[in-house]
Design an enzyme around this catalytic site. Sequence first.
Site, PDB file in Angstrom:
ATOM      1  CG  HIS A  84      19.179  -2.428 -20.687  1.00 58.66           C
ATOM      2  ND1 HIS A  84      19.485  -2.881 -19.439  1.00 58.66           N
ATOM      3  CD2 HIS A  84      19.156  -1.068 -20.581  1.00 58.66           C
ATOM      4  CE1 HIS A  84      19.647  -1.856 -18.628  1.00 58.66           C
ATOM      5  NE2 HIS A  84      19.444  -0.739 -19.303  1.00 58.66           N
ATOM      6  CE  LYS A 126      18.654  12.456 -13.985  1.00 59.19           C
ATOM      7  NZ  LYS A 126      18.622  12.437 -12.515  1.00 59.19           N
ATOM      8  CB  ILE A 127      13.235   8.169 -16.723  1.00 56.34           C
ATOM      9  CG1 ILE A 127      14.693   8.210 -17.200  1.00 56.34           C
ATOM     10  CG2 ILE A 127      12.393   7.279 -17.632  1.00 56.34           C
ATOM     11  CD1 ILE A 127      15.446   6.894 -17.070  1.00 56.34           C
ATOM     12  CG  PHE A 171      20.898   3.064 -23.610  1.00 52.36           C
ATOM     13  CD1 PHE A 171      20.540   1.741 -23.539  1.00 52.36           C
ATOM     14  CD2 PHE A 171      22.046   3.407 -24.317  1.00 52.36           C
ATOM     15  CE1 PHE A 171      21.324   0.751 -24.148  1.00 52.36           C
ATOM     16  CE2 PHE A 171      22.828   2.436 -24.926  1.00 52.36           C
ATOM     17  CZ  PHE A 171      22.452   1.102 -24.843  1.00 52.36           C
ATOM     18  CG  ASP A 178      14.487  -1.598 -22.499  1.00 51.15           C
ATOM     19  OD1 ASP A 178      14.689  -2.225 -23.571  1.00 51.15           O
ATOM     20  OD2 ASP A 178      15.223  -0.678 -22.102  1.00 51.15           O
ATOM     21  CD  GLU A 226      19.441  -6.243 -18.288  1.00 51.42           C
ATOM     22  OE1 GLU A 226      18.218  -6.051 -18.227  1.00 51.42           O
ATOM     23  OE2 GLU A 226      20.257  -5.340 -18.578  1.00 51.42           O
ATOM     24  NE  ARG A 276      20.175  -0.696 -14.008  1.00 53.73           N
ATOM     25  CZ  ARG A 276      20.160   0.229 -14.969  1.00 53.73           C
ATOM     26  NH1 ARG A 276      19.166   0.290 -15.839  1.00 53.73           N
ATOM     27  NH2 ARG A 276      21.158   1.097 -15.087  1.00 53.73           N
TER      28      ARG A 276
END
Length: 334
Positions: A311, A169-170, A314, A274, A279, A250
């Site tokens: 991150h 999708k991304i 989104f 990101d 993290e 990720r």
Amino acid sequence: MCKPDPFLEKDHIMAEKKILFYDAKPYDKQFFDEANKKHAYEIQYFNGHLNRNTAYFSKGYDVVCTFVNDSIDKDVISILKDCSIELIALRSAGYNNVDLRAVYGTIHVVRVPGYSPCAVAEHAAALMLSLNRKTHRAYFRTRDGNFSINGLLGFDMHKKTMGIIGTGKIGRCLIDIALGFGMNVLAYDKFNDEKYAQKKGFEYVSLEQLYKASDIVSLHCPLNSETYHLINEDSLKQMKPGVMIINTGRGKLIKTDALIAGLKNGTIGSAGLDVYEEESEYFFEDFSNSMIEDDKLARLLTFPNVLLTSHQGFFTKEALANIANTTLENIEEY
Ligand code: NAI
């Protein structure tokens, strides 16, 4: 005799469900409280992560709602089971933080697969544009009265090649953006969709071909045993000198040591991150008044050609509303 209204009955059962919400931030509360007007669940917001120390807090709840840096490993699953948790509701698309083997057959897990792929793809594009034209540096220069453009030289993205790993999708949203810039798009996926590639005008190639030909490499595959440290010394060696690497997937898709070495010796031109391998301790938290003890993270932050965001791919209004609505609908469906 008056029969119970099945809808009222259903609402009544729903309202009894108690949700413990881990890693809660003010924006989560805002969007979930709004979405919960339709459901009326009892939600307790807890700002700590779910881990072996905090899993016990779930006693007395039916559902735990978790995010990307909550650890749902074997021990946590066993504690949640002991606490009679029926459902783990991930408010993320990725589920690499769940031990699927351990959870299978014990607690049901739901996630939000496509809350806003455009949000993440647009953030990847923002990282690319900033790194290329160095707007992150220009911003500080001009505010400091420094109007020199030395060192801010970029390149035309038009006609350059973007390599996209993972055309889900991304990845597909980013393909549209890259094609809109007039770029050539090469893609790699475990499962090629040749029809889609033909329709859109991009090409599936092997990883080796993608590395060799791409000016920008952007990661959009899930993290799993096959993709762990996909970007490492070997893959970096195959890339064009000066390549730009973008990771909104990720952190563990990239071996940080290899990335730092490549940045130091100049084989990597720039990196937009990101996500970061380690993290979980830092991202989403304010460390501005304390020391960063993670030396690799601290080193990454010293490079002028690294743009690191916490991150936030989104993090759009649309995505947060979709996450909240879908998560609560997932719970209702369960
Ligand atoms: P998706 O499931 O729609 O697409 C993933 C694609 O990767 C699929 O086409 C799949 O076939 C492919 N793939 C699977 N294994 C592969 C492998 N070994 N090599 C190459 N390709 C492989 O997922 P979506 O929604 O596009 O998200 C992709 C990733 O982005 C997620 O897994 C998550 O880790 C990350 N993500 C990051 C966010 C952020 O805020 N930075 C937000 C949402 C997702």
